[in-house]
Design a protein around this motif. Structure first.
Motif, PDB file in Angstrom:
ATOM      1  N   GLU A 199     -22.668  74.363  47.288  1.00  0.00           N
ATOM      2  CA  GLU A 199     -22.472  72.966  46.879  1.00  0.00           C
ATOM      3  C   GLU A 199     -20.992  72.636  46.982  1.00  0.00           C
ATOM      4  N   PHE A 200     -20.709  71.437  47.500  1.00  0.00           N
ATOM      5  CA  PHE A 200     -19.334  70.995  47.697  1.00  0.00           C
ATOM      6  C   PHE A 200     -19.102  69.684  46.949  1.00  0.00           C
ATOM      7  N   TYR A 201     -17.896  69.498  46.487  1.00  0.00           N
ATOM      8  CA  TYR A 201     -17.569  68.283  45.734  1.00  0.00           C
ATOM      9  C   TYR A 201     -16.243  67.726  46.238  1.00  0.00           C
ATOM     10  N   SER A 202     -15.992  66.480  45.928  1.00  0.00           N
ATOM     11  CA  SER A 202     -14.704  65.854  46.234  1.00  0.00           C
ATOM     12  C   SER A 202     -14.055  65.438  44.927  1.00  0.00           C
ATOM     13  N   GLY A 203     -12.750  65.217  44.959  1.00  0.00           N
ATOM     14  CA  GLY A 203     -12.039  64.850  43.739  1.00  0.00           C
ATOM     15  C   GLY A 203     -11.360  66.055  43.134  1.00  0.00           C
ATOM     16  N   GLY A 204     -10.738  65.856  41.969  1.00  0.00           N
ATOM     17  CA  GLY A 204      -9.992  66.908  41.310  1.00  0.00           C
ATOM     18  C   GLY A 204     -10.882  68.008  40.753  1.00  0.00           C
ATOM     19  N   SER A 205     -10.295  69.200  40.617  1.00  0.00           N
ATOM     20  CA  SER A 205     -11.031  70.336  40.060  1.00  0.00           C
ATOM     21  C   SER A 205     -11.026  70.227  38.540  1.00  0.00           C
ATOM     22  N   ALA A 206     -12.174  70.424  37.916  1.00  0.00           N
ATOM     23  CA  ALA A 206     -12.261  70.273  36.474  1.00  0.00           C
ATOM     24  C   ALA A 206     -13.355  71.163  35.905  1.00  0.00           C
ATOM     25  N   LEU A 207     -13.204  71.495  34.612  1.00  0.00           N
ATOM     26  CA  LEU A 207     -14.193  72.306  33.934  1.00  0.00           C
ATOM     27  C   LEU A 207     -15.570  71.633  33.973  1.00  0.00           C
ATOM     28  N   ALA A 208     -15.588  70.329  33.702  1.00  0.00           N
ATOM     29  CA  ALA A 208     -16.865  69.609  33.662  1.00  0.00           C
ATOM     30  C   ALA A 208     -17.581  69.677  35.004  1.00  0.00           C
ATOM     31  N   LYS A 209     -16.832  69.581  36.088  1.00  0.00           N
ATOM     32  CA  LYS A 209     -17.428  69.665  37.422  1.00  0.00           C
ATOM     33  C   LYS A 209     -18.047  71.043  37.636  1.00  0.00           C
ATOM     34  N   GLY A 210     -17.374  72.093  37.204  1.00  0.00           N
ATOM     35  CA  GLY A 210     -17.902  73.435  37.349  1.00  0.00           C
ATOM     36  C   GLY A 210     -19.174  73.651  36.549  1.00  0.00           C
ATOM     37  N   ARG A 211     -19.219  73.133  35.337  1.00  0.00           N
ATOM     38  CA  ARG A 211     -20.433  73.248  34.520  1.00  0.00           C
ATOM     39  C   ARG A 211     -21.600  72.536  35.194  1.00  0.00           C
ATOM     40  N   GLU A 212     -21.324  71.326  35.650  1.00  0.00           N
ATOM     41  CA  GLU A 212     -22.368  70.498  36.262  1.00  0.00           C
ATOM     42  C   GLU A 212     -22.929  71.167  37.514  1.00  0.00           C
ATOM     43  N   MET A 213     -22.061  71.648  38.379  1.00  0.00           N
ATOM     44  CA  MET A 213     -22.518  72.265  39.624  1.00  0.00           C
ATOM     45  C   MET A 213     -23.253  73.579  39.367  1.00  0.00           C
ATOM     46  N   THR A 214     -22.762  74.351  38.410  1.00  0.00           N
ATOM     47  CA  THR A 214     -23.403  75.627  38.106  1.00  0.00           C
ATOM     48  C   THR A 214     -24.818  75.418  37.578  1.00  0.00           C
ATOM     49  N   GLN A 215     -24.961  74.465  36.674  1.00  0.00           N
ATOM     50  CA  GLN A 215     -26.295  74.172  36.144  1.00  0.00           C
ATOM     51  C   GLN A 215     -27.244  73.745  37.253  1.00  0.00           C
ATOM     52  N   ALA A 216     -26.778  72.845  38.116  1.00  0.00           N
ATOM     53  CA  ALA A 216     -27.626  72.345  39.198  1.00  0.00           C
ATOM     54  C   ALA A 216     -28.013  73.468  40.162  1.00  0.00           C
ATOM     55  N   MET A 217     -27.053  74.340  40.473  1.00  0.00           N
ATOM     56  CA  MET A 217     -27.338  75.414  41.428  1.00  0.00           C
ATOM     57  C   MET A 217     -28.344  76.411  40.860  1.00  0.00           C
ATOM     58  N   LEU A 218     -28.190  76.784  39.604  1.00  0.00           N
ATOM     59  CA  LEU A 218     -29.108  77.763  39.026  1.00  0.00           C
ATOM     60  C   LEU A 218     -30.501  77.181  38.782  1.00  0.00           C
ATOM     61  N   GLU A 219     -30.575  75.864  38.621  1.00  0.00           N
ATOM     62  CA  GLU A 219     -31.898  75.240  38.539  1.00  0.00           C
ATOM     63  C   GLU A 219     -32.588  75.273  39.894  1.00  0.00           C
TER      64      GLU A 219
END
Length: 319
Positions: A199-219
């Motif tokens: 999964e790839f994202y745009s914009g600044g790196s942030a804790l919230a982005k990491g949580r969101e992507m991790t949850q989505a990927m493991l689902e």
């Protein structure tokens, strides 16, 4: 004439007289006109430092290294930010060079034709930083990001992980992240392993982005046993999510980031990562500029590749 010699730090003036002149200048709030002096030399004592971002944790440490070296000289760093946009890099570089700086430190080896032409024609020391996978205009100081990706992949495979997910920035313009990804997937492929989810994202790196992507990927892919992130900030967000879910780290799932951001040392678990040598890159780049200006004929190393080390932390098994 005596005042002029003191303020320009030229000529033979006694310590007592020098102290009196400087004390008077300080009391009067006098600041010398550097532009007038630059008319003769066609240069000002500024070093243009052009970086893609100030919003992440990477470049402030680079700037600290640059400043540590230049503060012992008459040179001053002046910073421009490009937001990873080639057209903005051209504009920032054009404006910086119009002030006739004494040197340029610029992030990356990939530039537009126009930007590269300006660097070629500048007639001053140019140091490209952060990356050594390519050919510089003049000098370079960095790490091999392809090698960094390869070494992390080797460590992950050696630990026994095989079902790997990747999360990172969109890479068309983040060349260094792309090179790490290329090195990473190269080693996986040679060992018969493919990235199972990404999964790839745009914009600044942030804790919230990491949580969101991790949850989505493991689902999507609950059987993954390792998560590799392109930087520590999103990896830290992923780590916090996994801990909240009660997942065994690194037994059930391992994870790693990149950059070794000091701010994240206070996390509940120490994150596996790789140091990008940021402070040393800044220092060595500034040293090249300072030494070349002091003695243009001096023989100094101008292509420097530093070697980052993997920190296994608490999230990557060691075997």
């Amino acid at each position: 004439m005596t005042v002029s010699r003191v303020l320009r730090n030229r000529g033979d003036v006694s310590d007592a007289t020098r102290a009196r002149v400087l004390a008077a200048a300080k009391q009067l709030g006098y600041v010398p006109n550097k532009i007038a002096g630059a008319l003769a030399s066609n240069r000002v004592n500024l070093v243009a430092v052009i970086i893609p971002s100030l919003s992440n944790m990477v470049f402030p440490e680079v700037l600290t290294g640059i400043n540590q070296v230049l503060e012992d000289t008459e040179l001053q760093p002046v910073v421009g930010v490009t937001d990873y946009l080639p057209e903005k890099e051209e504009k920032v570089l054009y404006e910086m060079l119009s002030w006739r700086p004494s040197g340029v430190i610029i992030a990356g080896l990939e530039h537009s034709e126009a930007a590269r032409a300006m660097l070629d024609a500048a007639g001053i020391p140019v140091v490209e930083i952060m990356d050594s996978d390519g050919k510089p205009v003049d000098a370079m100081v960095g790490i091999s990001h392809r090698r960094a990706g390869r070494e992390m992949a080797q460590a992950i495979l050696k630990a026994g992980y095989r079902r790997i997910g990747f999360m990172g920035t969109k890479m068309p313009l983040d060349y260094r992240a792309r090179k790490r990804f290329e090195g990473f997937t190269e080693v996986l492929g040679k060992n018969g392993v493919e990235i199972e989810d990404r999964e790839f994202y745009s914009g600044g790196s942030a804790l919230a982005k990491g949580r969101e992507m991790t949850q989505a990927m493991l689902e999507r892919s609950p059987d993954l046993d390792f998560l590799y992130y392109s930087n520590d900030m999103i990896a830290a967000g992923g780590l916090l999510y996994l801990l909240e879910q009660g997942i065994d780290i690194p037994g059930q799932i391992g994870l790693a980031g990149f950059n070794n951001v000091e701010l994240l040392q206070g996390l509940p678990r120490k994150l596996a990562t790789m140091d990008a040598c940021r402070l040393e890159i800044g220092r060595k780049a500034a040293e090249i500029i300072a030494k070349r200006l002091e003695d243009p004929e001096a023989e100094i190393e101008t292509r420097i590749t530093l070697e980052p080390k993997i920190s296994y932390g608490d999230t990557l098994k060691r075997r």
